[in-house]
Scaffold this motif. Sequence first.
Motif, PDB file in Angstrom:
ATOM      1  N   ILE A 250     -27.729  33.651  29.124  1.00  0.00           N
ATOM      2  CA  ILE A 250     -26.445  33.023  29.765  1.00  0.00           C
ATOM      3  C   ILE A 250     -25.803  34.025  30.528  1.00  0.00           C
ATOM      4  O   ILE A 250     -25.265  35.011  30.153  1.00  0.00           O
ATOM      5  N   THR A 251     -25.346  33.637  31.765  1.00  0.00           N
ATOM      6  CA  THR A 251     -24.361  34.267  32.528  1.00  0.00           C
ATOM      7  C   THR A 251     -23.044  33.372  32.781  1.00  0.00           C
ATOM      8  O   THR A 251     -23.306  32.248  33.071  1.00  0.00           O
ATOM      9  N   ILE A 252     -21.827  33.764  32.185  1.00  0.00           N
ATOM     10  CA  ILE A 252     -20.502  32.871  32.657  1.00  0.00           C
ATOM     11  C   ILE A 252     -19.903  33.415  33.867  1.00  0.00           C
ATOM     12  O   ILE A 252     -19.549  34.715  33.878  1.00  0.00           O
TER      13      ILE A 252
ATOM     14  N   VAL B 269     -23.311  29.486  33.585  1.00  0.00           N
ATOM     15  CA  VAL B 269     -22.024  28.603  33.177  1.00  0.00           C
ATOM     16  C   VAL B 269     -20.985  28.840  33.953  1.00  0.00           C
ATOM     17  O   VAL B 269     -20.660  29.958  33.875  1.00  0.00           O
ATOM     18  N   PHE B 270     -20.156  27.793  34.157  1.00  0.00           N
ATOM     19  CA  PHE B 270     -19.051  28.088  35.341  1.00  0.00           C
ATOM     20  C   PHE B 270     -17.944  26.886  34.576  1.00  0.00           C
ATOM     21  O   PHE B 270     -18.160  25.843  34.757  1.00  0.00           O
ATOM     22  N   PRO B 271     -17.078  27.564  33.922  1.00  0.00           N
ATOM     23  CA  PRO B 271     -15.832  26.870  33.576  1.00  0.00           C
ATOM     24  C   PRO B 271     -14.833  26.603  34.671  1.00  0.00           C
ATOM     25  O   PRO B 271     -14.794  27.295  35.430  1.00  0.00           O
ATOM     26  N   PHE B 272     -14.049  25.288  34.428  1.00  0.00           N
ATOM     27  CA  PHE B 272     -12.831  25.458  35.028  1.00  0.00           C
ATOM     28  C   PHE B 272     -11.692  26.226  34.673  1.00  0.00           C
ATOM     29  O   PHE B 272     -11.742  26.180  33.079  1.00  0.00           O
ATOM     30  N   PRO B 273     -10.780  26.833  35.258  1.00  0.00           N
ATOM     31  CA  PRO B 273      -9.805  27.783  34.684  1.00  0.00           C
ATOM     32  C   PRO B 273      -8.766  27.225  33.923  1.00  0.00           C
ATOM     33  O   PRO B 273      -7.549  27.304  34.467  1.00  0.00           O
ATOM     34  N   ALA B 274      -9.118  26.477  32.811  1.00  0.00           N
ATOM     35  CA  ALA B 274      -7.808  25.951  32.027  1.00  0.00           C
ATOM     36  C   ALA B 274      -8.142  26.186  30.687  1.00  0.00           C
ATOM     37  O   ALA B 274      -9.487  25.982  30.506  1.00  0.00           O
ATOM     38  N   GLN B 275      -7.347  26.493  29.748  1.00  0.00           N
ATOM     39  CA  GLN B 275      -7.553  26.808  28.417  1.00  0.00           C
ATOM     40  C   GLN B 275      -8.355  25.510  27.814  1.00  0.00           C
ATOM     41  O   GLN B 275      -9.387  25.953  27.114  1.00  0.00           O
ATOM     42  N   GLY B 276      -7.978  24.492  27.758  1.00  0.00           N
ATOM     43  CA  GLY B 276      -8.801  23.404  27.381  1.00  0.00           C
ATOM     44  C   GLY B 276     -10.321  23.057  27.964  1.00  0.00           C
ATOM     45  O   GLY B 276     -11.089  22.370  27.286  1.00  0.00           O
ATOM     46  N   HIS B 277     -10.489  23.573  29.056  1.00  0.00           N
ATOM     47  CA  HIS B 277     -11.716  23.526  29.775  1.00  0.00           C
ATOM     48  C   HIS B 277     -12.646  24.705  29.204  1.00  0.00           C
ATOM     49  O   HIS B 277     -13.936  24.662  28.809  1.00  0.00           O
ATOM     50  N   ILE B 278     -12.025  25.888  29.423  1.00  0.00           N
ATOM     51  CA  ILE B 278     -12.782  27.313  29.308  1.00  0.00           C
ATOM     52  C   ILE B 278     -13.105  27.291  27.682  1.00  0.00           C
ATOM     53  O   ILE B 278     -14.547  27.663  27.395  1.00  0.00           O
TER      54      ILE B 278
ATOM     55  N   LEU C  27     -20.002  26.273  23.638  1.00  0.00           N
ATOM     56  CA  LEU C  27     -21.350  25.719  24.003  1.00  0.00           C
ATOM     57  C   LEU C  27     -22.231  26.979  24.483  1.00  0.00           C
ATOM     58  O   LEU C  27     -23.377  26.919  23.911  1.00  0.00           O
ATOM     59  N   SER C  28     -21.630  27.819  25.215  1.00  0.00           N
ATOM     60  CA  SER C  28     -22.383  28.922  25.464  1.00  0.00           C
ATOM     61  C   SER C  28     -22.854  29.800  24.215  1.00  0.00           C
ATOM     62  O   SER C  28     -24.139  30.464  24.430  1.00  0.00           O
ATOM     63  N   TYR C  29     -22.196  29.917  23.366  1.00  0.00           N
ATOM     64  CA  TYR C  29     -22.587  30.572  22.300  1.00  0.00           C
ATOM     65  C   TYR C  29     -23.890  29.850  21.274  1.00  0.00           C
ATOM     66  O   TYR C  29     -24.639  30.699  21.077  1.00  0.00           O
ATOM     67  N   HIS C  30     -23.674  28.506  21.297  1.00  0.00           N
ATOM     68  CA  HIS C  30     -24.770  28.081  20.859  1.00  0.00           C
ATOM     69  C   HIS C  30     -26.127  28.143  21.633  1.00  0.00           C
ATOM     70  O   HIS C  30     -27.110  27.782  21.127  1.00  0.00           O
ATOM     71  N   LEU C  31     -25.849  27.864  22.837  1.00  0.00           N
ATOM     72  CA  LEU C  31     -27.188  28.053  23.758  1.00  0.00           C
ATOM     73  C   LEU C  31     -27.650  29.602  23.692  1.00  0.00           C
ATOM     74  O   LEU C  31     -28.906  29.806  23.740  1.00  0.00           O
ATOM     75  N   ALA C  32     -26.928  30.689  23.455  1.00  0.00           N
ATOM     76  CA  ALA C  32     -27.349  31.985  23.486  1.00  0.00           C
ATOM     77  C   ALA C  32     -27.998  32.083  22.217  1.00  0.00           C
ATOM     78  O   ALA C  32     -29.053  32.895  22.305  1.00  0.00           O
ATOM     79  N   VAL C  33     -27.503  31.874  21.111  1.00  0.00           N
ATOM     80  CA  VAL C  33     -28.055  31.898  19.793  1.00  0.00           C
ATOM     81  C   VAL C  33     -29.468  31.483  19.663  1.00  0.00           C
ATOM     82  O   VAL C  33     -30.267  31.475  18.758  1.00  0.00           O
ATOM     83  N   ARG C  34     -29.653  30.313  20.534  1.00  0.00           N
ATOM     84  CA  ARG C  34     -30.794  29.649  20.591  1.00  0.00           C
ATOM     85  C   ARG C  34     -32.120  30.174  21.579  1.00  0.00           C
ATOM     86  O   ARG C  34     -32.872  29.469  21.718  1.00  0.00           O
TER      87      ARG C  34
END
Length: 481
Positions: free
Chosen positions: A37-39, A11-20, A26-33
């Motif tokens: 995940i590597t961010i 998972v690769f976010p763009f470094p802005a608060q509204g993007h990260i 989303l990463s949390y929901h994918l991980a608990v399923r």
Amino acid sequence: MSNTSGAHILVFPFPAQGHIIPILDLSYHLAVRGLSITILVTPKNLPILNQLLSKCPSIQTLVLPFPKYPSLPPGVENVKDLPRETNAAFSMLHALGALHYPILQWFQSHPSPPTAIISDFFLGWTHSLACQLGIPRVVFATSGALPFATLNSLWRTMPKLPDPADVDASLSFPHIPHSPKYPWNQLSPIYRYYKEGDPVSEFIKEGMRANQVSWGIVFNSFSELEGEYLEHVRKDMEPAHVWAVGPLLPSGEVGHTERGGASSVPAGDVMSWLDECTEGSVVYVCFGSQVVLSRRQMEALADGLDASGARFVWSVKESTGGHAAGEYGVVPAGFEGRVAGRGLVIRGWAPQVAILGHRSIGSFLTHCGWNSVLEAIVAGVPMLTWPMTADQFINASLLVDQLGVASRVCEGAESVPDSIQLARTVTESVSSSWTQRTRAKELSRAAEGAVREGGSSYKYLDELVTELSELSVRPTDEKKT
């Protein structure tokens, strides 16, 4: 809920608060399923992951040095810390492209490398990286489907303004549902500032077009909110997969803490102050993590809040590099004393999800960033719109003209509201008779239903997990399709 294991996703976010923040949710929901995940982040953005990592320790991190870039201030790794110049964020976007080779090296040396990349739509260059690695790339859209469709159309057809001096000239999008029309100066600056032949512009154009041919796209939206626009994107990007999994919001205690940095008022004190207010009596004012208001805007807003007589919480972003001292982000002298007891000013990060979810909040004066819009919708809070840039004008139009959950108060990053009219609108927005309130509650129930087990977003999230899990057993050529 899907509960699978084995598939490894980068998972690769763009470094802005509204993007990260939404991609971390989303990463949390994918991980608990059950996904691994590597961010990927740069060092100074790593602390933003603390809440997620403490809640979901199975998530791994890949920390790579931020690439050196001549036009970016040394040490700046997040959009919120950039100078005021418009092209600074574009420079950051371009700079991140230099991570292509370090990521490639990491993949090639990893004993169990990811089988897919999920990356922010500003990181379109990761599509070519994914193709080089023989794995699919999934776009994470930080906007809704309507602005995404509009931006896709712009980069595909490359329209130009007939008269460069006529920035108010409108551009139509007849192939998008309801044939929307927007003034040129309200379209995304990432397109409007394109200059043919300029290396940064050409890099951005290539990345935006790569989004259109990526394997799939995840929207932080839901069918009941943007159904016809989501369906348009599905047809427009066929055969790409499209999943609407929103609203992606923090679960449990994460929503009641500071997830974006320091604050002048602890979250607990904010909530205690709100506890003393009557239901629906408070207007919450916040313009996101990047907008810094000018002195004239701050004065007009302060005068309007003062004259309204309403209770309020005002989250203020103070000046960053490139702002003249004393001219931006300064609360007018004496204002806090005049409104003591009925107004609370927060400098820095505000626990927005928790604030909007409090029973005392009656309305939300917002810049209409997509995350803020979704958070207000979930909370059932009607909005007062003051769009500034990016997708915000399109979001405001959707909220006011189509969904009926908001009223306009101002438009534009340089505009100054009429404080008298603003006061009237604020007063109306915390009255029980405001018509937008009923529709906001209805939309809130629809959002709640979408993420509940059996709801549209819940099903799409399970479908996304299933598709990603199956990638680990597919032939390489099929993964790239």
